[in-house]
Design a protein around this motif. Sequence first.
Motif, short mmCIF file in Angstrom:
data_model
loop_
_atom_site.label_atom_id
_atom_site.label_comp_id
_atom_site.label_asym_id
_atom_site.label_seq_id
_atom_site.Cartn_x
_atom_site.Cartn_y
_atom_site.Cartn_z
N ASP A 171 -8.80 2.60 4.68
CA ASP A 171 -8.52 3.89 4.79
C ASP A 171 -9.38 4.62 3.77
N TYR A 186 0.69 -1.11 -0.03
CA TYR A 186 0.10 0.14 -0.07
C TYR A 186 1.04 1.42 -0.11
N VAL A 235 1.47 5.00 1.23
CA VAL A 235 1.02 5.75 2.11
C VAL A 235 1.49 7.20 1.81
N CYS A 255 -3.90 6.65 2.50
CA CYS A 255 -3.28 5.13 2.38
C CYS A 255 -4.11 4.59 1.35
N HIS A 278 -1.78 1.28 8.48
CA HIS A 278 -0.66 1.44 7.73
C HIS A 278 0.22 2.90 7.84
N ARG A 279 -0.77 3.92 8.04
CA ARG A 279 -0.54 5.45 8.34
C ARG A 279 -0.05 5.53 9.47
N THR A 293 -7.84 6.66 10.95
CA THR A 293 -6.71 6.50 10.47
C THR A 293 -6.21 4.87 10.30
#
Length: 213
Positions: free
Chosen positions: A60, A46, A48, A55, A70-71, A67
């Motif tokens: 997301d 992914y 970001v 993302c 991954h972020r 949030t």
Amino acid sequence: MTSNGAGVDDRTVAALTEVMSVLDSVGRVRDAPGLYLVVSSSGSEYLVDMAEGRCECPDDSHRPSVTCKHRRRVAFVIGERPILEWANQDALDDQFGLHVEAEPTRAVPDGGVAQATAGKDSVPQSSNGPLTVELDDDPRTKRAKREAIDTSFLQKPGRYEVHSASDSVYEVDVLEETCSCPDDASRCKHLRRVDIEIRAGLVPRPDGRLPDV
């Protein structure tokens, strides 16, 4: 995790503990400040965008009010968001920050932040020993010195076996300057650790001879 982690958002727990690799210098994110690739244990990748707060993941995209993990992982890795006090170092994913030249920070009891260290499994530091962290050491060198890494001579010429704190085992070739770990940096923390121990006389030299006494 400690019991103090009870009640913390599941995405935050996942961001700290799940196996993910954060990359900042390959493919779509090469020479692109603020962009990161996050690769999950399943191989899903992914993009970001920290500047835009976005993302590519479904979580997301479909839940703009939250949030995604991954972020959050990127924010923890680059030090934008301090690692929470209850997150013990041995609970963090072993890939945490491995591929990004940045220093995570850790929340401290007085509400401030401090540079994150390797925690209770760190190698004890002396004031002048070979594993002492210097102010001008880059992040990978700091990790090479701090982390509980066990190095042993494997075979000539110059091959060593490295056991990480997570029980992963990698092979380092100091003559070819290669390591079997997934870090694609020119000199990963394992290669640096072996080099430090050779120079300090803690392991045999590349030719297999014992260190000079």
